[in-house]
Design an enzyme around this catalytic site. Structure first.
Site, short mmCIF file in Angstrom:
data_model
loop_
_atom_site.label_atom_id
_atom_site.label_comp_id
_atom_site.label_asym_id
_atom_site.label_seq_id
_atom_site.Cartn_x
_atom_site.Cartn_y
_atom_site.Cartn_z
N ASN A 26 2.06 27.08 -4.17
CA ASN A 26 1.53 26.24 -5.25
C ASN A 26 1.19 27.07 -6.47
O ASN A 26 1.46 26.66 -7.62
CB ASN A 26 0.30 25.48 -4.76
CG ASN A 26 0.64 24.34 -3.82
OD1 ASN A 26 1.80 23.97 -3.67
ND2 ASN A 26 -0.37 23.81 -3.16
N PRO A 77 -9.42 18.97 2.26
CA PRO A 77 -9.64 18.91 3.71
C PRO A 77 -8.31 18.79 4.47
O PRO A 77 -7.45 17.98 4.13
CB PRO A 77 -10.48 17.65 3.90
CG PRO A 77 -11.16 17.44 2.58
CD PRO A 77 -10.18 17.92 1.55
N THR A 110 9.01 11.36 4.70
CA THR A 110 8.54 12.63 4.17
C THR A 110 8.53 13.71 5.24
O THR A 110 8.40 13.42 6.44
CB THR A 110 7.11 12.47 3.62
OG1 THR A 110 6.57 13.75 3.27
CG2 THR A 110 6.18 11.85 4.65
N ASP A 111 8.63 14.97 4.79
CA ASP A 111 8.52 16.09 5.72
C ASP A 111 7.11 16.25 6.26
O ASP A 111 6.88 16.93 7.27
CB ASP A 111 8.99 17.38 5.06
CG ASP A 111 8.22 17.77 3.82
OD1 ASP A 111 7.31 17.03 3.39
OD2 ASP A 111 8.55 18.84 3.23
N GLU A 112 6.13 15.62 5.62
CA GLU A 112 4.75 15.79 6.03
C GLU A 112 4.45 15.21 7.41
O GLU A 112 3.43 15.56 8.03
CB GLU A 112 3.80 15.22 4.98
CG GLU A 112 3.88 15.94 3.65
CD GLU A 112 2.76 15.57 2.70
OE1 GLU A 112 1.61 15.40 3.16
OE2 GLU A 112 3.03 15.46 1.49
N LYS A 124 2.82 7.42 7.41
CA LYS A 124 4.28 7.54 7.28
C LYS A 124 4.92 7.78 8.64
O LYS A 124 6.00 7.26 8.94
CB LYS A 124 4.64 8.66 6.31
CG LYS A 124 4.37 8.34 4.85
CD LYS A 124 5.17 7.15 4.34
CE LYS A 124 6.65 7.45 4.24
NZ LYS A 124 7.41 6.30 3.65
N THR A 168 1.23 -1.53 -8.11
CA THR A 168 -0.07 -0.90 -7.98
C THR A 168 -0.21 0.13 -9.09
O THR A 168 0.67 0.23 -9.97
CB THR A 168 -0.22 -0.22 -6.62
OG1 THR A 168 0.73 0.84 -6.52
CG2 THR A 168 0.00 -1.22 -5.49
N TYR A 176 -2.27 9.99 5.02
CA TYR A 176 -0.96 9.67 4.42
C TYR A 176 0.16 9.96 5.41
O TYR A 176 0.98 9.08 5.72
CB TYR A 176 -0.75 10.46 3.13
CG TYR A 176 0.70 10.53 2.73
CD1 TYR A 176 1.43 9.38 2.45
CD2 TYR A 176 1.38 11.76 2.65
CE1 TYR A 176 2.77 9.43 2.10
CE2 TYR A 176 2.71 11.83 2.30
CZ TYR A 176 3.41 10.67 2.03
OH TYR A 176 4.73 10.72 1.70
#
Length: 355
Positions: free
Chosen positions: A257, A290, A132-134, A162, A34, A158
């Site tokens: 960030n 968002p 992932t930690d998300e 996961k 992709t 996302y």
């Protein structure tokens, strides 16, 4: 041989490159190619007989079955995923297809293949799922980092897809006894990362004179893990991790960030100074994403305690290496930004013959 899915993407390609530098064991690299799969990243392997590339979608059960039957891998390492949160907000269907349906298809194929193996082959086989930690959601400022037993609370399409894939992997172990292991990593950075992600985006925009967009107030916190440390941890988990377990892989580098962007700018000021002023002058705050999670961090002590792994890179050492890599590899970056990598002269049809 081991089978790696998503081996032309950022983390998967780094894993394949590092594996083949250190091991004589072959890799069957399965990637759909992709937009995030870059064959130019794999160009150093084009004459390596231990690298077999197959341009295959993990949702294609017949193709996966054929690869397993032909190459007989001792392990499947599942990196393949749609991973960019912004894209998941605008086009979630692709995330459901790859992350959920793709993982389900791969598990079905792996289960059938595993059952066909002799007893010794079954005992040695592993299905290692890279997550992932998300999936754990957002931490408050004073909360302890997520442990492996943290409650799932995904907040984006996302992370929700996961999380679904994690649950499928767990269920295939508990229901069918498929020998699975799952890892949860924090934010990765390093060479070959697609420049839609924070650090390569900041480097690329900075040196081309564009603005450096920072969401909201820039105070969202992430734990940063250099991709080489992540790859080393995966190798340890594959080698000595316990079947049915989950392991957190973190860098112990919590940064806002904005702090990350400042550090990138400071390194660029040293290594490639502007004609006047600092790259920090290009920072522009933009409307927040968002549902933007405020803080992620994982507790990686289980991995250190049980397998002896801990990160080799601090954020300070890792970010310097990363900035230098992007400055030294502008041709790779340019091919990604222009889209030329999608029709690269490193012929994906030719390497696809390995399937």
């Amino acid at each position: 041989m081991i089978l790696v899915t998503g081996g032309a993407g950022f983390i998967g390609a780094n894993f394949v490159l590092e594996w083949l530098r250190a091991s004589s064991e072959a890799v069957l690299n399965v990637d759909k190619l992709t937009y995030a799969g870059n064959p130019l990243t794999l160009k150093p392997l084009q004459h390596n007989g231990n690298h077999v590339f197959a341009r295959v979608d993990i949702c294609d059960r017949a193709a996966i079955d054929a690869l397993l039957a032909r190459h007989r891998p001792r392990a499947i390492l599942h990196f393949a995923a749609e991973s960019h949160v912004d894209r998941s907000i605008h086009a979630p269907a692709e995330f459901v297809q790859t992350n959920v349906a793709g993982t389900f298809t791969l598990l079905e194929a792996a289960l059938s293949y595993w059952r066909s193996l002799p007893d010794a082959g079954q005992a040695a086989f592993r299905f290692l799922h890279v997550s992932t930690d998300e999936v754990f959601g957002s931490l408050a400022p004073g909360d302890a980092p997520f442990s492996e037993t943290a409650r799932y609370a995904p907040n984006s399409p996302y992370s929700a897809t996961k999380a679904a894939s994690d649950h499928l992997v767990r269920s295939y172990h508990h229901t069918y006894r498929l020998p699975t292991i799952t890892t949860h990593c924090s934010n990765n950075y390093g060479p070959y990362q697609f420049p839609e992600k924070l650090i390569p985006l900041m480097i690329t925009n900075a040196i081309t004179g564009e603005s450096l967009p920072v969401y909201g107030d820039g105070m969202n916190i992430r734990d940063w893990l250099h991709v080489s440390d992540h790859c080393a941890a995966i190798r340890e988990v594959l080698s000595r991790g316990q079947i049915g377990e989950t392991y957190n892989i973190g860098g112990w580098n919590e940064k806002t960030n904005l702090g990350v962007v400042h550090t990138v700018c400071d390194w660029l000021d040293r290594l490639k100074p502007r004609a006047a002023g600092s790259y920090r002058d290009q920072i522009a705050f933009v409307n927040d994403r968002p549902g933007h999670d405020r803080r992620y961090a994982v507790d990686a002590r289980k991995l250190e305690r049980e397998l002896g792994w801990k990160p080799a890179e601090t954020f300070e050492t890792g970010i310097e290496k990363t900035v230098r890599w992007y400055l030294d590899n502008q041709a790779w970056v340019g091919d990604v930004v222009s889209g030329a990598y999608r029709t690269a002269c490193f012929d994906t049809a030719r390497i696809g013959d390995g399937a």
